[in-house]
Design a protein around this motif. Sequence first.
Motif, PDB file in Angstrom:
ATOM      1  N   LEU A   1       0.802  -1.219   0.000  1.00  0.00           N
ATOM      2  CA  LEU A   1       0.000   0.000   0.000  1.00  0.00           C
ATOM      3  C   LEU A   1       0.836   1.270   0.000  1.00  0.00           C
ATOM      4  O   LEU A   1       0.309   2.364   0.160  1.00  0.00           O
ATOM      5  CB  LEU A   1      -0.957  -0.016   1.198  1.00  0.00           C
ATOM      6  CG  LEU A   1      -1.890  -1.224   1.231  1.00  0.00           C
ATOM      7  CD1 LEU A   1      -2.788  -1.169   2.452  1.00  0.00           C
ATOM      8  CD2 LEU A   1      -2.695  -1.354  -0.041  1.00  0.00           C
ATOM      9  N   ILE A   2       2.134   1.137  -0.201  1.00  0.00           N
ATOM     10  CA  ILE A   2       2.983   2.312  -0.345  1.00  0.00           C
ATOM     11  C   ILE A   2       2.497   3.072  -1.579  1.00  0.00           C
ATOM     12  O   ILE A   2       2.224   2.458  -2.621  1.00  0.00           O
ATOM     13  CB  ILE A   2       4.456   1.890  -0.437  1.00  0.00           C
ATOM     14  CG1 ILE A   2       4.887   1.308   0.918  1.00  0.00           C
ATOM     15  CG2 ILE A   2       5.346   3.058  -0.850  1.00  0.00           C
ATOM     16  CD1 ILE A   2       6.244   0.682   0.939  1.00  0.00           C
ATOM     17  N   PRO A   3       2.346   4.395  -1.479  1.00  0.00           N
ATOM     18  CA  PRO A   3       1.784   5.155  -2.602  1.00  0.00           C
ATOM     19  C   PRO A   3       2.434   4.808  -3.938  1.00  0.00           C
ATOM     20  O   PRO A   3       3.647   4.792  -4.079  1.00  0.00           O
ATOM     21  CB  PRO A   3       2.057   6.611  -2.200  1.00  0.00           C
ATOM     22  CG  PRO A   3       2.035   6.573  -0.703  1.00  0.00           C
ATOM     23  CD  PRO A   3       2.683   5.260  -0.343  1.00  0.00           C
ATOM     24  N   GLY A   4       1.566   4.489  -4.912  1.00  0.00           N
ATOM     25  CA  GLY A   4       1.992   4.134  -6.261  1.00  0.00           C
ATOM     26  C   GLY A   4       2.170   2.645  -6.468  1.00  0.00           C
ATOM     27  O   GLY A   4       2.002   2.151  -7.579  1.00  0.00           O
ATOM     28  N   HIS A   5       2.480   1.896  -5.436  1.00  0.00           N
ATOM     29  CA  HIS A   5       2.734   0.457  -5.579  1.00  0.00           C
ATOM     30  C   HIS A   5       1.435  -0.309  -5.803  1.00  0.00           C
ATOM     31  O   HIS A   5       1.347  -1.151  -6.697  1.00  0.00           O
ATOM     32  CB  HIS A   5       3.482  -0.079  -4.356  1.00  0.00           C
ATOM     33  CG  HIS A   5       4.840   0.519  -4.167  1.00  0.00           C
ATOM     34  ND1 HIS A   5       5.827  -0.113  -3.456  1.00  0.00           N
ATOM     35  CD2 HIS A   5       5.381   1.690  -4.599  1.00  0.00           C
ATOM     36  CE1 HIS A   5       6.923   0.641  -3.454  1.00  0.00           C
ATOM     37  NE2 HIS A   5       6.666   1.750  -4.132  1.00  0.00           N
ATOM     38  N   TYR A   6       0.431  -0.018  -4.993  1.00  0.00           N
ATOM     39  CA  TYR A   6      -0.879  -0.672  -5.137  1.00  0.00           C
ATOM     40  C   TYR A   6      -1.466  -0.372  -6.517  1.00  0.00           C
ATOM     41  O   TYR A   6      -1.949  -1.253  -7.215  1.00  0.00           O
ATOM     42  CB  TYR A   6      -1.802  -0.178  -4.016  1.00  0.00           C
ATOM     43  CG  TYR A   6      -3.181  -0.783  -4.003  1.00  0.00           C
ATOM     44  CD1 TYR A   6      -3.399  -2.052  -3.485  1.00  0.00           C
ATOM     45  CD2 TYR A   6      -4.277  -0.065  -4.483  1.00  0.00           C
ATOM     46  CE1 TYR A   6      -4.677  -2.596  -3.442  1.00  0.00           C
ATOM     47  CE2 TYR A   6      -5.556  -0.606  -4.441  1.00  0.00           C
ATOM     48  CZ  TYR A   6      -5.744  -1.868  -3.928  1.00  0.00           C
ATOM     49  OH  TYR A   6      -7.006  -2.414  -3.885  1.00  0.00           O
ATOM     50  N   GLU A   7      -1.366   0.902  -6.924  1.00  0.00           N
ATOM     51  CA  GLU A   7      -1.905   1.334  -8.208  1.00  0.00           C
ATOM     52  C   GLU A   7      -1.167   0.675  -9.375  1.00  0.00           C
ATOM     53  O   GLU A   7      -1.730   0.484 -10.451  1.00  0.00           O
ATOM     54  CB  GLU A   7      -1.816   2.856  -8.333  1.00  0.00           C
ATOM     55  CG  GLU A   7      -2.664   3.610  -7.316  1.00  0.00           C
ATOM     56  CD  GLU A   7      -2.051   3.676  -5.918  1.00  0.00           C
ATOM     57  OE1 GLU A   7      -2.769   4.112  -5.016  1.00  0.00           O
ATOM     58  OE2 GLU A   7      -0.887   3.288  -5.715  1.00  0.00           O
TER      59      GLU A   7
ATOM     60  N   GLY B   1      -0.306  -2.334  -9.405  1.00  0.00           N
ATOM     61  CA  GLY B   1      -0.698  -3.741  -9.457  1.00  0.00           C
ATOM     62  C   GLY B   1      -0.003  -4.638  -8.448  1.00  0.00           C
ATOM     63  O   GLY B   1      -0.036  -5.858  -8.578  1.00  0.00           O
ATOM     64  N   MET B   2       0.604  -4.057  -7.412  1.00  0.00           N
ATOM     65  CA  MET B   2       1.318  -4.861  -6.421  1.00  0.00           C
ATOM     66  C   MET B   2       0.322  -5.410  -5.403  1.00  0.00           C
ATOM     67  O   MET B   2       0.141  -4.884  -4.308  1.00  0.00           O
ATOM     68  CB  MET B   2       2.418  -4.048  -5.743  1.00  0.00           C
ATOM     69  CG  MET B   2       3.402  -4.896  -5.013  1.00  0.00           C
ATOM     70  SD  MET B   2       4.866  -3.946  -4.564  1.00  0.00           S
ATOM     71  CE  MET B   2       5.846  -5.259  -3.876  1.00  0.00           C
ATOM     72  N   ARG B   3      -0.325  -6.504  -5.826  1.00  0.00           N
ATOM     73  CA  ARG B   3      -1.313  -7.163  -4.963  1.00  0.00           C
ATOM     74  C   ARG B   3      -1.464  -8.620  -5.374  1.00  0.00           C
ATOM     75  O   ARG B   3      -1.086  -9.018  -6.462  1.00  0.00           O
ATOM     76  CB  ARG B   3      -2.642  -6.440  -4.985  1.00  0.00           C
ATOM     77  CG  ARG B   3      -3.197  -6.209  -6.340  1.00  0.00           C
ATOM     78  CD  ARG B   3      -4.382  -5.285  -6.295  1.00  0.00           C
ATOM     79  NE  ARG B   3      -4.322  -4.435  -7.466  1.00  0.00           N
ATOM     80  CZ  ARG B   3      -4.990  -3.348  -7.663  1.00  0.00           C
ATOM     81  NH1 ARG B   3      -5.825  -2.922  -6.776  1.00  0.00           N
ATOM     82  NH2 ARG B   3      -4.867  -2.671  -8.770  1.00  0.00           N
ATOM     83  N   GLY B   4      -2.025  -9.379  -4.469  1.00  0.00           N
ATOM     84  CA  GLY B   4      -2.254 -10.791  -4.718  1.00  0.00           C
ATOM     85  C   GLY B   4      -3.563 -11.226  -4.087  1.00  0.00           C
ATOM     86  O   GLY B   4      -4.199 -10.460  -3.366  1.00  0.00           O
ATOM     87  N   THR B   5      -3.975 -12.447  -4.368  1.00  0.00           N
ATOM     88  CA  THR B   5      -5.237 -12.964  -3.841  1.00  0.00           C
ATOM     89  C   THR B   5      -4.974 -14.085  -2.855  1.00  0.00           C
ATOM     90  O   THR B   5      -3.973 -14.804  -2.940  1.00  0.00           O
ATOM     91  CB  THR B   5      -6.137 -13.475  -4.976  1.00  0.00           C
ATOM     92  OG1 THR B   5      -5.444 -14.500  -5.696  1.00  0.00           O
ATOM     93  CG2 THR B   5      -6.520 -12.347  -5.921  1.00  0.00           C
TER      94      THR B   5
END
Length: 154
Positions: A135-141, A143-147
Motif C-alpha cells: 500500500l505504499i503510494p503508487g505500488h498498489y496502483e 498492481g502490487m497485490r495478490g489474492t
Amino acid sequence: MPALLPVAARAHGENPHKGAARPLVREQKPWGIAAAPAEANRTVTIRMGDDMRFTPSHLTVREGETLRLRIANRGKALHELVIGTPDELQAHAELMRQHPGMEHDEPYMAHVSAGQRGEITWTFNRPGDFEFACLIPGHYEAGMRGTLRVTPKP
C-alpha cells in the motif's frame, strides 16, 4: 481480553523502534487473527520486488490453518505486504496516498526494507476471498497485490 505475545514491529519509513519487540494483540479480523510464529502449521515464502509484483501472487489456505508468511524484498525500495479485504485495502491505499509518511503497524502487515525479510504469522479462521497488497503510494496502483482464498473446513 486479547492475548499478548512479543513480536518484532516495523512501520513505514525510518522507524526509531525498528526491530523492537511489541505485544502481539490478537484482534479478530474478517480474514483471521494474529498468531505466534510457533503456532504456524506451514511456512510460505513470498518474494516481492521493484517490478511491483508478488511471487506467488495467489495463496490457498484451509480454514483454521496458521501460516508463517516469510516476505523477501528483492528490490531496492521499501515494500510491504498487508492482508485484508479488497475494500479495506483500497481504503487504506487511499489513506496512504493522502498521508504518505504516516507510521502504523499491525500484525497483518510487514514493512520490508530493500534486500531484507519480514514475517507475518496469521491464523485464517474465516473462509472467504481476501487479498494482500503493498500500500505504499503508487505500488498498489501499479498492481502490487495478490489474492488469498481461505477454503472452508470440510
